[in-house]
Enzyme design. Structure first.
Site, PDB file in Angstrom:
ATOM      1  N   LYS A 193       0.892  -1.190   0.148  1.00 15.14           N
ATOM      2  CA  LYS A 193       0.153  -0.097  -0.061  1.00 15.14           C
ATOM      3  C   LYS A 193       0.765   0.999   0.092  1.00 15.14           C
ATOM      4  CE  LYS A 193      -1.978   3.024   1.976  1.00 15.14           C
ATOM      5  NZ  LYS A 193      -1.545   4.324   1.820  1.00 15.14           N
ATOM      6  N   GLU A 269       8.395   1.291  11.581  1.00 16.11           N
ATOM      7  CA  GLU A 269       9.269   1.998  11.469  1.00 16.11           C
ATOM      8  C   GLU A 269       8.784   3.370  11.495  1.00 16.11           C
ATOM      9  OE1 GLU A 269      12.594   1.272  11.419  1.00 16.11           O
ATOM     10  OE2 GLU A 269      12.286  -0.696  11.132  1.00 16.11           O
ATOM     11  N   CYS A 304      13.042  10.454   7.936  1.00 18.16           N
ATOM     12  CA  CYS A 304      13.072  10.012   9.326  1.00 18.16           C
ATOM     13  C   CYS A 304      14.048  10.442  10.175  1.00 18.16           C
ATOM     14  CB  CYS A 304      12.549   8.460   9.313  1.00 18.16           C
ATOM     15  SG  CYS A 304      13.809   7.600   8.339  1.00 18.16           S
ATOM     16  N   GLU A 403       8.478  16.184  15.240  1.00 19.10           N
ATOM     17  CA  GLU A 403       9.130  16.104  13.887  1.00 19.10           C
ATOM     18  C   GLU A 403       8.301  16.924  12.672  1.00 19.10           C
ATOM     19  OE1 GLU A 403       8.007  12.409  11.892  1.00 19.10           O
ATOM     20  OE2 GLU A 403      10.059  12.043  11.320  1.00 19.10           O
TER      21      GLU A 403
HETATM   22  P1  NAD Z   1       1.998   8.646   7.640  1.00 21.49           P
HETATM   23  O1  NAD Z   1       1.992   8.051   9.084  1.00 21.49           O
HETATM   24  O2  NAD Z   1       1.151   9.619   7.416  1.00 21.49           O
HETATM   25  O3  NAD Z   1       1.577   7.488   6.333  1.00 21.49           O
HETATM   26  C1  NAD Z   1       2.102   6.409   6.213  1.00 21.49           C
HETATM   27  C2  NAD Z   1       1.460   5.181   5.458  1.00 21.49           C
HETATM   28  O4  NAD Z   1       0.744   4.965   6.421  1.00 21.49           O
HETATM   29  C3  NAD Z   1       0.923   5.919   4.275  1.00 21.49           C
HETATM   30  O5  NAD Z   1       0.692   4.994   3.253  1.00 21.49           O
HETATM   31  C4  NAD Z   1      -0.436   6.270   4.502  1.00 21.49           C
HETATM   32  O6  NAD Z   1      -1.398   6.263   3.545  1.00 21.49           O
HETATM   33  C5  NAD Z   1      -0.720   5.283   5.814  1.00 21.49           C
HETATM   34  N1  NAD Z   1      -1.811   5.531   6.621  1.00 21.49           N
HETATM   35  C6  NAD Z   1      -2.413   6.464   7.175  1.00 21.49           C
HETATM   36  N2  NAD Z   1      -3.189   6.428   8.131  1.00 21.49           N
HETATM   37  C7  NAD Z   1      -3.507   5.367   8.202  1.00 21.49           C
HETATM   38  C8  NAD Z   1      -4.363   4.458   8.991  1.00 21.49           C
HETATM   39  N3  NAD Z   1      -5.276   4.903   9.743  1.00 21.49           N
HETATM   40  N4  NAD Z   1      -4.384   2.855   8.823  1.00 21.49           N
HETATM   41  C9  NAD Z   1      -3.625   2.453   7.858  1.00 21.49           C
HETATM   42  N5  NAD Z   1      -2.654   3.108   7.233  1.00 21.49           N
HETATM   43  C10 NAD Z   1      -2.615   4.540   7.260  1.00 21.49           C
HETATM   44  O7  NAD Z   1       3.465   8.943   7.245  1.00 21.49           O
HETATM   45  P2  NAD Z   1       3.752   9.609   6.120  1.00 21.49           P
HETATM   46  O8  NAD Z   1       3.637  11.284   6.044  1.00 21.49           O
HETATM   47  O9  NAD Z   1       3.390   9.186   4.711  1.00 21.49           O
HETATM   48  O10 NAD Z   1       5.506   9.443   6.280  1.00 21.49           O
HETATM   49  C11 NAD Z   1       6.241  10.272   7.015  1.00 21.49           C
HETATM   50  C12 NAD Z   1       6.565   9.667   8.297  1.00 21.49           C
HETATM   51  O11 NAD Z   1       7.364   8.294   7.822  1.00 21.49           O
HETATM   52  C13 NAD Z   1       7.590  10.424   9.280  1.00 21.49           C
HETATM   53  O12 NAD Z   1       6.902  10.448  10.290  1.00 21.49           O
HETATM   54  C14 NAD Z   1       8.656   9.894   8.985  1.00 21.49           C
HETATM   55  O13 NAD Z   1       9.510   9.946   9.904  1.00 21.49           O
HETATM   56  C15 NAD Z   1       8.390   8.321   8.670  1.00 21.49           C
HETATM   57  N6  NAD Z   1       9.335   7.542   8.197  1.00 21.49           N
HETATM   58  C16 NAD Z   1      10.017   6.536   8.795  1.00 21.49           C
HETATM   59  C17 NAD Z   1      11.167   5.934   8.359  1.00 21.49           C
HETATM   60  C18 NAD Z   1      11.745   4.804   9.205  1.00 21.49           C
HETATM   61  O14 NAD Z   1      12.630   3.827   8.542  1.00 21.49           O
HETATM   62  N7  NAD Z   1      11.801   4.945  10.512  1.00 21.49           N
HETATM   63  C19 NAD Z   1      11.579   6.245   6.963  1.00 21.49           C
HETATM   64  C20 NAD Z   1      10.821   7.024   6.343  1.00 21.49           C
HETATM   65  C21 NAD Z   1       9.800   7.818   6.972  1.00 21.49           C
END
Ligand code: NAD
Length: 501
Positions: A193, A269, A304, A403
């Site tokens: 997804k 993550e 991240c 963040e």
């Molecule tokens: P997000 O949490 O908004 O979304 C991540 C994914 O989750 C997307 O595909 C989104 O559609 C999905 N999602 C959102 N709400 C959901 C729900 N209720 N149920 C199931 N899935 C849902 O994050 P983002 O804005 O896409 O990405 C940024 C974040 O990702 C930052 O916090 C960043 O630190 C983190 N990140 C972490 C790593 C790591 O390896 N630790 C790497 C890259 C990004």
């Protein structure tokens, strides 16, 4: 023409000629969402619509889960000899390499990162990851326990079953492959997804997987929103494992969904607020300053691991910050399709507003703007933010604690090692940390005391597929990369055989 030689005009011409695909990929073929609904995919460099994307939801999750389960049970992938899975994974990797310019262009148009990064980092990195796990999978052995002579205790690994990978938009295909490569190599069926903000590469890569020889149904891609199809997958009774990368807030929801449904394994993550700690005895302050600017402005700060908290020993704070500001000035945002651009556009208008909101909050809280501090190129229709550096930040300000996920650096001074460690660890996150010092004992001491999954000493953002990556505290659990990632996508089984009869 080799990708390295393409000019901005070449990339623009290629972009104009691209065919975008926005459908889901289920059971080996492209298909609309069951509802027929779509949403717009926007180019963040100009605010224009690229194409429409299938807005998948629970019925699409049902279809893809059924296909993934059917093929898993049939065994055409899950029980394929590892040597044969390896060959297909390597072909899959080769196909990504063969399409590097097309995939890089999709990535850049979709989320705004510089084309020079997507051609050299994202797509080659994704191909390397598929190849790495493909090459590994016929070299990992199971175990025999040191039991008494009267029994044989076999410890074997089995694929978990149906894995749903829910990923973010900052490195769309790279973050996806960190999950799908070990999951597929271990024999699982996978439903990917992608983020609704950057689904194009995942959709395109699905047909490359089929072309490489993955049986239909083993790799499915469901674009759509998180609160619809993401939630449906995380609540699904027939998904065995969620591999999630994204925000800590959504990571907490994923765990709740698992608890409300079938107790599926959840690997998270999540976010970070990385401290980058510079001591006066750093071996090379110029190099440390370049790295500090790169740490926060690379990928528009949408990292991240972004080194968003710069902790500097008070005695050198002013001269060091001057150097970081100068390095930041050398990273101005530009057109992502220009190969000279090092910082591109922010992914969408929502994220733009979020970043600008934090910049405003920093100013309101009394921090001093040393560089940037606002939006750029508004007339382009795109979402650009000037690399921004704050000085005189207190650790209780929102810009120091939360963040931002944008090009915004908070600078804090410390007097001694104790204070550096206290400030560094004073956050809910624990993804990464960096220390700059010539004192080898201090480097090791801090590496032990910093509560983070990765600690860099005299470097930043270094890594390799051979080392695990993931967080302490609310940065998540489990680890991507390295052979440890295989633990997430396999169940351990004990088979106990009585040898006395
Ligand atoms: P997000 O949490 O908004 O979304 C991540 C994914 O989750 C997307 O595909 C989104 O559609 C999905 N999602 C959102 N709400 C959901 C729900 N209720 N149920 C199931 N899935 C849902 O994050 P983002 O804005 O896409 O990405 C940024 C974040 O990702 C930052 O916090 C960043 O630190 C983190 N990140 C972490 C790593 C790591 O390896 N630790 C790497 C890259 C990004």
């Amino acid at each position: 023409m080799s990708t390295a030689k393409l000019t901005r005009a070449d990339w623009q011409a290629r972009a104009a000629a691209l065919n975008f695909r926005g459908q889901a990929f289920i059971d080996g073929r492209y298909t609309d969402a069951v509802s027929g609904e779509t949403f717009a995919c926007i180019n963040p460099a100009n605010g224009r619509t690229l194409t429409q994307i299938a807005a998948c939801d629970a019925p699409d999750a049902d279809l893809s889960t059924a296909a993934a389960r059917r093929v898993f049970e049939a065994g055409s992938w899950s029980r394929m000899p590892p040597r044969e899975r390896k060959a297909i994974m390597i072909r899959f990797a080769d196909l990504l390499d063969a399409h590097v310019d097309e995939l890089a262009l999709l990535e850049t148009l979709d989320m705004g990162k510089p084309i020079s990064d997507s051609t050299t980092i994202d797509i080659p990195g994704a191909a390397r990851c598929l190849r790495h796990y493909g090459e590994a999978i016929d070299k990992v052995y199971d175990e025999i326990a040191p039991t008494a002579d009267s029994a044989l205790g076999l410890i074997t690994r089995e694929p978990v079953g149906v894995v749903a990978a829910i990923v973010p938009w900052n490195f769309p295909i790279l973050m996806a492959t960190w999950k799908i490569a070990p999951a597929l190599a271990a024999g699982n069926s996978v439903i990917l997804k992608p983020s609704e903000k950057a689904p194009l590469t995942a959709i395109r890569v699905a047909e490359l997987a089929l072309e490489a020889g993955l049986p239909a149904g083993v790799f499915n891609v469901l674009p759509g929103y998180g609160h619809t199809v993401g939630k449906a997958l995380a609540l699904h009774a027939d998904v065995d494992c969620i591999a999630f990368t994204g925000s800590t807030a959504v990571g907490k929801l994923i765990m709740q969904y698992a608890g409300q449904s079938n107790l599926k394994r959840c690997w998270l993550e999540c976010g970070g607020k990385t401290p980058n700690i510079v001591f006066a005895d750093a071996p090379d302050l110029d190099a440390a300053a370049e790295a500090a600017a790169f740490a926060i402005f690379f990928n528009q700060g949408e990292m991240c691991t972004a080194g968003s908290r710069l902790l500097v020993e008070a005695s050198i704070k002013d001269i060091f910050l001057d150097k970081v500001v100068a390095a930041g000035e050398r990273m101005p945002p530009g057109d992502p399709l220009d190969p000279a651009t090092r910082v591109g556009a922010i992914v969408d208008d929502l994220q733009l507003d979020r970043v600008l909101g934090y910049i405003e909050a920093g100013k309101q809280a009394g921090a001093t703007v040393r560089l940037g501090g606002g939006r750029m190129f508004t007339e382009s229709g795109g979402y650009f933010v000037a690399p921004t550096i704050f000085d005189n930040v207190r650790n209780d300000m929102p810009i120091a604690q939360e963040e931002i996920f944008g090009p915004v650096l908070s600078t804090l001074a410390f007097e001694d090692e104790e204070e550096a460690v206290r400030l560094a660890n004073d956050t809910p996150y624990g993804l990464a940390a960096a220390v700059w010092t010539s004192n080898i004992s201090r480097g090791h001491r801090l590496a032990r005391r910093l509560r983070a999954g990765t600690v860099w000493v005299n470097c930043f953002d270094e890594g390799d597929l051979t080392v695990p990556f993931g967080g302490f505290k609310q940065s998540g659990n489990g680890r991507d990369k390295s052979l440890h990632a295989l633990d997430k996508y396999t169940e351990l089984k004990t088979t106990w055989i009585d040898l006395t009869r």
